[in-house]
Design a protein around this motif. Structure first.
Motif, PDB file in Angstrom:
ATOM      1  N   PHE A  74       0.831  -1.203   0.000  1.00 17.46           N
ATOM      2  CA  PHE A  74       0.000   0.000   0.000  1.00 17.46           C
ATOM      3  C   PHE A  74       0.868   1.256   0.000  1.00 17.46           C
ATOM      4  O   PHE A  74       0.451   2.303  -0.469  1.00 17.46           O
ATOM      5  CB  PHE A  74      -0.916   0.011   1.236  1.00 17.46           C
ATOM      6  CG  PHE A  74      -2.067  -0.941   1.134  1.00 17.46           C
ATOM      7  CD1 PHE A  74      -3.113  -0.698   0.251  1.00 17.46           C
ATOM      8  CD2 PHE A  74      -2.129  -2.080   1.923  1.00 17.46           C
ATOM      9  CE1 PHE A  74      -4.192  -1.570   0.154  1.00 17.46           C
ATOM     10  CE2 PHE A  74      -3.194  -2.959   1.833  1.00 17.46           C
ATOM     11  CZ  PHE A  74      -4.229  -2.712   0.949  1.00 17.46           C
ATOM     12  N   ILE A  91      -9.096  -2.991   7.370  1.00 17.57           N
ATOM     13  CA  ILE A  91      -9.039  -4.314   6.712  1.00 17.57           C
ATOM     14  C   ILE A  91      -8.549  -5.351   7.726  1.00 17.57           C
ATOM     15  O   ILE A  91      -9.091  -6.457   7.826  1.00 17.57           O
ATOM     16  CB  ILE A  91      -8.130  -4.280   5.462  1.00 17.57           C
ATOM     17  CG1 ILE A  91      -8.741  -3.354   4.397  1.00 17.57           C
ATOM     18  CG2 ILE A  91      -7.939  -5.676   4.892  1.00 17.57           C
ATOM     19  CD1 ILE A  91      -7.872  -3.153   3.163  1.00 17.57           C
ATOM     20  N   TYR A  95     -10.252  -8.974   9.094  1.00 20.15           N
ATOM     21  CA  TYR A  95      -9.559 -10.105   8.469  1.00 20.15           C
ATOM     22  C   TYR A  95      -9.913 -11.416   9.158  1.00 20.15           C
ATOM     23  O   TYR A  95      -9.914 -11.507  10.383  1.00 20.15           O
ATOM     24  CB  TYR A  95      -8.046  -9.861   8.549  1.00 20.15           C
ATOM     25  CG  TYR A  95      -7.271 -10.726   7.593  1.00 20.15           C
ATOM     26  CD1 TYR A  95      -7.023 -10.315   6.301  1.00 20.15           C
ATOM     27  CD2 TYR A  95      -6.789 -11.970   7.991  1.00 20.15           C
ATOM     28  CE1 TYR A  95      -6.316 -11.112   5.413  1.00 20.15           C
ATOM     29  CE2 TYR A  95      -6.080 -12.773   7.110  1.00 20.15           C
ATOM     30  CZ  TYR A  95      -5.855 -12.333   5.822  1.00 20.15           C
ATOM     31  OH  TYR A  95      -5.157 -13.131   4.957  1.00 20.15           O
ATOM     32  N   THR A 111      -1.478  -6.800   1.669  1.00 18.94           N
ATOM     33  CA  THR A 111      -1.036  -6.275   0.370  1.00 18.94           C
ATOM     34  C   THR A 111      -2.270  -5.872  -0.439  1.00 18.94           C
ATOM     35  O   THR A 111      -3.340  -6.466  -0.295  1.00 18.94           O
ATOM     36  CB  THR A 111      -0.259  -7.351  -0.423  1.00 18.94           C
ATOM     37  OG1 THR A 111      -1.074  -8.528  -0.457  1.00 18.94           O
ATOM     38  CG2 THR A 111       1.070  -7.667   0.209  1.00 18.94           C
ATOM     39  N   PRO A 112      -2.121  -4.875  -1.289  1.00 21.79           N
ATOM     40  CA  PRO A 112      -3.291  -4.446  -2.069  1.00 21.79           C
ATOM     41  C   PRO A 112      -3.650  -5.463  -3.148  1.00 21.79           C
ATOM     42  O   PRO A 112      -2.764  -6.144  -3.672  1.00 21.79           O
ATOM     43  CB  PRO A 112      -2.828  -3.127  -2.699  1.00 21.79           C
ATOM     44  CG  PRO A 112      -1.342  -3.149  -2.651  1.00 21.79           C
ATOM     45  CD  PRO A 112      -0.930  -4.045  -1.543  1.00 21.79           C
ATOM     46  N   THR A 113      -4.911  -5.573  -3.465  1.00 17.32           N
ATOM     47  CA  THR A 113      -5.335  -6.491  -4.536  1.00 17.32           C
ATOM     48  C   THR A 113      -5.193  -5.766  -5.886  1.00 17.32           C
ATOM     49  O   THR A 113      -5.018  -4.543  -5.917  1.00 17.32           O
ATOM     50  CB  THR A 113      -6.804  -6.914  -4.338  1.00 17.32           C
ATOM     51  OG1 THR A 113      -7.619  -5.746  -4.425  1.00 17.32           O
ATOM     52  CG2 THR A 113      -7.019  -7.570  -2.990  1.00 17.32           C
ATOM     53  N   GLN A 116      -7.441  -2.876  -6.394  1.00 13.57           N
ATOM     54  CA  GLN A 116      -7.086  -1.735  -5.542  1.00 13.57           C
ATOM     55  C   GLN A 116      -5.907  -0.975  -6.143  1.00 13.57           C
ATOM     56  O   GLN A 116      -5.934   0.251  -6.235  1.00 13.57           O
ATOM     57  CB  GLN A 116      -6.780  -2.220  -4.119  1.00 13.57           C
ATOM     58  CG  GLN A 116      -8.048  -2.695  -3.404  1.00 13.57           C
ATOM     59  CD  GLN A 116      -7.801  -3.424  -2.101  1.00 13.57           C
ATOM     60  OE1 GLN A 116      -6.692  -3.827  -1.777  1.00 13.57           O
ATOM     61  NE2 GLN A 116      -8.875  -3.615  -1.335  1.00 13.57           N
ATOM     62  N   GLU A 170     -13.656  -9.272 -10.117  1.00 17.75           N
ATOM     63  CA  GLU A 170     -14.381 -10.427  -9.591  1.00 17.75           C
ATOM     64  C   GLU A 170     -14.947 -10.159  -8.187  1.00 17.75           C
ATOM     65  O   GLU A 170     -14.437  -9.294  -7.474  1.00 17.75           O
ATOM     66  CB  GLU A 170     -13.466 -11.666  -9.588  1.00 17.75           C
ATOM     67  CG  GLU A 170     -12.154 -11.539  -8.849  1.00 17.75           C
ATOM     68  CD  GLU A 170     -11.069 -10.694  -9.554  1.00 17.75           C
ATOM     69  OE1 GLU A 170     -11.367 -10.060 -10.577  1.00 17.75           O
ATOM     70  OE2 GLU A 170      -9.964 -10.659  -9.030  1.00 17.75           O
ATOM     71  N   GLY A 174     -12.180  -6.900  -3.066  1.00 16.31           N
ATOM     72  CA  GLY A 174     -11.790  -5.663  -2.363  1.00 16.31           C
ATOM     73  C   GLY A 174     -12.107  -4.392  -3.127  1.00 16.31           C
ATOM     74  O   GLY A 174     -11.411  -3.394  -2.987  1.00 16.31           O
ATOM     75  N   THR A 176     -14.531  -2.372  -2.641  1.00 12.92           N
ATOM     76  CA  THR A 176     -15.000  -1.276  -1.777  1.00 12.92           C
ATOM     77  C   THR A 176     -13.829  -0.376  -1.382  1.00 12.92           C
ATOM     78  O   THR A 176     -13.901   0.846  -1.529  1.00 12.92           O
ATOM     79  CB  THR A 176     -15.676  -1.858  -0.511  1.00 12.92           C
ATOM     80  OG1 THR A 176     -16.568  -2.869  -0.925  1.00 12.92           O
ATOM     81  CG2 THR A 176     -16.401  -0.781   0.270  1.00 12.92           C
ATOM     82  N   TRP A 177     -12.724  -0.984  -0.922  1.00  7.55           N
ATOM     83  CA  TRP A 177     -11.586  -0.148  -0.528  1.00  7.55           C
ATOM     84  C   TRP A 177     -10.865   0.427  -1.743  1.00  7.55           C
ATOM     85  O   TRP A 177     -10.151   1.418  -1.631  1.00  7.55           O
ATOM     86  CB  TRP A 177     -10.634  -0.885   0.409  1.00  7.55           C
ATOM     87  CG  TRP A 177     -10.986  -0.613   1.848  1.00  7.55           C
ATOM     88  CD1 TRP A 177     -11.449  -1.494   2.773  1.00  7.55           C
ATOM     89  CD2 TRP A 177     -10.923   0.666   2.525  1.00  7.55           C
ATOM     90  NE1 TRP A 177     -11.693  -0.860   3.969  1.00  7.55           N
ATOM     91  CE2 TRP A 177     -11.373   0.467   3.849  1.00  7.55           C
ATOM     92  CE3 TRP A 177     -10.560   1.955   2.140  1.00  7.55           C
ATOM     93  CZ2 TRP A 177     -11.452   1.509   4.790  1.00  7.55           C
ATOM     94  CZ3 TRP A 177     -10.638   2.997   3.063  1.00  7.55           C
ATOM     95  CH2 TRP A 177     -11.081   2.769   4.368  1.00  7.55           C
ATOM     96  N   ALA A 358     -19.077  -6.019 -10.211  1.00  7.10           N
ATOM     97  CA  ALA A 358     -18.407  -7.308 -10.405  1.00  7.10           C
ATOM     98  C   ALA A 358     -18.684  -7.837 -11.807  1.00  7.10           C
ATOM     99  O   ALA A 358     -17.940  -8.678 -12.322  1.00  7.10           O
ATOM    100  CB  ALA A 358     -18.885  -8.316  -9.367  1.00  7.10           C
ATOM    101  N   GLY A 506     -23.070  -7.687  -3.458  1.00  9.25           N
ATOM    102  CA  GLY A 506     -22.272  -6.774  -2.633  1.00  9.25           C
ATOM    103  C   GLY A 506     -22.099  -7.158  -1.177  1.00  9.25           C
ATOM    104  O   GLY A 506     -21.150  -6.709  -0.543  1.00  9.25           O
ATOM    105  N   ASP A 508     -20.887  -8.592   2.093  1.00 10.21           N
ATOM    106  CA  ASP A 508     -19.605  -9.223   2.395  1.00 10.21           C
ATOM    107  C   ASP A 508     -19.796 -10.266   3.489  1.00 10.21           C
ATOM    108  O   ASP A 508     -19.456 -10.047   4.649  1.00 10.21           O
ATOM    109  CB  ASP A 508     -18.620  -8.131   2.839  1.00 10.21           C
ATOM    110  CG  ASP A 508     -17.217  -8.682   3.012  1.00 10.21           C
ATOM    111  OD1 ASP A 508     -16.873  -9.659   2.315  1.00 10.21           O
ATOM    112  OD2 ASP A 508     -16.477  -8.151   3.863  1.00 10.21           O
TER     113      ASP A 508
END
Ligand SMILES: Nc1ncnc2c1ncn2[C@@H]1O[C@H](COP(=O)(O)OP(=O)(O)OP(=O)(O)O)[C@@H](O)[C@H]1O
Length: 570
Positions: A74, A91, A95, A111-113, A116, A170, A174, A176-177, A358, A506, A508
């Motif tokens: 990040f 996050i 988790y 780690t960022p996806t 993101q 997909e 992540g 949303t962030w 998505a 949506g 989670d």
């Protein structure tokens, strides 16, 4: 099953096997061949009208891949420092510690996806300033309630174009962030910019009666979910010197800005959740001071136009700069599209519009192409968009085979019973989501399940007929991490929720391992959303699809292979 097969890696693609193309292929270097194959269309699972997805070109997702390749943390992304801290902690807070070798949440390296990285890179990159715009200090003036100042302040944006970002990735990746980090960074950078021009103006602008950013979603459950995420991030406490400034090379103005009381302990944002039970006057009251973010549904915003006893109720949105349509595939389709387009037309000052989804159904893709000029539309598609996450195992249950002999109810009861006894999630309450198509059917499915000796307290039904508070209460055990059986109020070994598509988008669901698709939905987009309630953020999950008279002989049988081979859905 019809799988359109195109390019085969390291072999000249069939489409290219004319003599000339064959010669070109032979003359290519190894690297050129790799590039050529990567840019050729991938396989796609396509079958009839059910398949309504499209528009993903491999070039688009390849561009995203290139953007994300070198980034591992990040810290390498342009995220405002306090936002980065709050985001990581939020996050971390949510988790799921199962499936990890790390002993405590504090030791986790987040780690960022892909989505993101790509979204933050694209959205927060500085704009090239329009040379014609009068971007000078003299455009500021002071009004009584701050609105005028803000209007003047915003004039500089009029010459700049609206950027529309289409984020497609997909389920459970992540997203949303991806947009929240970009949005919060923009808000903070804008504040810093103003503070650098004049601290006095910064403080005055905080009193302006305006909304700076808005997040629109299709359901009140999602309004609540996004609000909770933002509120958690907003309430995360930090030590500005130790956690943020220490060892970093920030300029003096940035440090001064971060040390302000508004910033130095938490993000200090004013967030408004405008849900079903909140009347417009509560919103107007909240607007007495600048609101940073409003989270609501399109219906709430358009209902303002029906108010007769308020003068220009829409004026609070006149200075809105950042807008998100989360679940954009729903908001730009069917019953929502009229409301959302009328809102879009009134957001004259909006500079960044994020469409987050998505899936991109073909109709929606076409609508987006027609509505937003190509040069203002920035597509951020990940390489796995329209693919079912590989960690999800899809199993088909043919109701016409023994021992069900055509009884779908028997197959459903047996499936729940088998999950109950499969030895997984030892000691924890197993949560199962069952999707049917018609809400009228839910009650009878539940009653018939009870005939199979399931406990009443273990099987609940949920549809749009239930009030929002009841719905939130019913889904709460699914939105929280799994609990030990002895800690569950009903000591449930399983908890089954029978529902419709209202719960498919949506939400989670935290660590829910089992989804049963009792009825096949209308199209592949709805199917992807239902399946995506499990297997989130690379966690495993299982999806059981009941095949009855209407669908057992169809392409559905190819689905498990599609997942295993990571083939894109059409
Ligand atoms: N970088 C990350 N590392 C680990 N977990 C993350 C990361 N980013 C987000 N998460 C978590 O992943 C989960 C899924 O994220 P999110 O709900 O944003 O997915 P989504 O892509 O919006 O899914 P959907 O398409 O179903 O709406 C959340 O619980 C979130 O806290």
């Amino acid at each position: 099953m019809a799988i359109r097969s195109f390019a085969q890696p390291r072999r000249a693609p069939k489409k290219r096997q004319t003599r000339r193309h064959q010669r070109d292929w032979e003359n290519m270097t190894r690297d050129q061949r790799v590039d050529f194959v990567r840019e050729a269309p991938e396989k796609e699972f396509n079958f009839g009208k059910f398949m309504n997805l499209g528009g993903v070109t491999d070039k688009t997702s390849l561009r995203t891949e290139q953007l994300t390749n070198a980034i591992r943390s990040f810290d390498e992304l342009r995220i405002f420092p306090t936002v980065r801290y709050a985001m990581k902690e939020e996050i971390r807070h949510g988790y799921l510690m199962r499936n990890t070798y790390v002993k405590s949440k504090e030791e986790l390296t987040l780690t960022p996806t892909s989505v993101q990285i790509a979204a933050i890179k694209r959205i927060t990159q500085p704009r090239v300033k329009n040379v014609n715009s009068k971007d000078t200090d003299s455009s500021y003036s002071i009004g009584n309630n701050g609105e005028k100042i803000y209007n003047d302040f915003m004039k500089q944006n009029q010459m700049r174009k609206l950027n529309t970002y289409l984020l497609a990735a997909e389920t459970g990746s992540g997203k949303t962030w991806a947009y929240l980090a970009s949005l919060l960074t923009k808000l903070k950078e804008r504040d810093l910019e103003t503070y650098q021009i004049s601290p006095e103006k910064y403080h005055q602008l905080k009193k302006a009666q305006i909304v700076r950013a808005m997040i629109l979603v299709p359901t009140y459950e999602l309004v609540d979910q996004i609000y909770q995420t933002l509120q958690r991030a907003n309430s995360i406490q930090y030590d500005i010197e130790q956690d943020i400034i220490k060892d970093q090379k920030y300029d003096t103005a940035s440090k001064d800005f971060m040390r302000l009381p508004d910033n130095n302990t938490n993000l200090g944002l004013r967030i408004f959740k405008w849900d079903k039970n909140v009347p417009p006057n509560k919103f107007f009251d909240a607007c007495n001071q600048r609101l940073d973010i409003v989270i609501t549904t399109p219906g709430k915003i358009t209902s303002l136009s029906k108010l007769t006893n308020y003068a220009r109720p829409f004026r609070y949105f006149n200075g809105l700069e950042f807008c998100v349509f989360d679940e954009a595939d729903t908001l730009l389709d069917g019953s929502f599209v009229e409301d959302t387009t009328s809102i879009l037309k009134s957001l004259r000052q909006c500079r960044d519009l994020v469409l987050c989804t998505a899936t991109v159904p073909k109709d929606v893709g076409k609508f987006i192409k027609q509505t937003f000029p190509q040069n203002s539309l920035i597509r951020v598609y990940t390489k796995d968009v329209h693919k079912i996450p590989r960690k999800i195992e899809v199993k088909l249950i043919d109701c016409f085979e023994k021992p069900y002999n055509g009884s779908k109810m028997k197959a459903l009861a047996q499936c729940i019973y088998a999950i109950h006894n499969d030895g997984t999630e030892k000691g924890y309450t197993k949560r199962i989501i069952v999707f049917a198509n018609a809400k009228l059917e839910l009650e009878s499915i539940r009653n018939r399940l009870l005939d199979y000796d399931f406990r009443e307290e273990d099987i609940v039904q949920l549809s749009s007929n239930d009030g929002i508070q009841d719905r939130l209460e019913l889904i709460r055990p699914f939105l929280e991490p799994p609990t030990k059986i002895e800690d569950d109020l009903d000591k449930s070994q399983i908890k089954v929720i029978l529902t419709t598509d209202i719960m498919a988008r949506g939400l989670d669901f935290k660590g829910v391992k089992n989804v049963i698709i009792y009825d096949i939905p209308r199209n592949s987009s709805d199917l992807m959303h239902r399946i995506g309630r499990t297997g989130r953020m690379k966690q495993g999950g299982r999806v059981f699809i009941l095949l009855d008279k209407s669908n057992r002989k169809s392409w559905m049988k190819g689905l498990p292979k599609v997942v295993k081979e990571s083939i894109r859905m059409g």
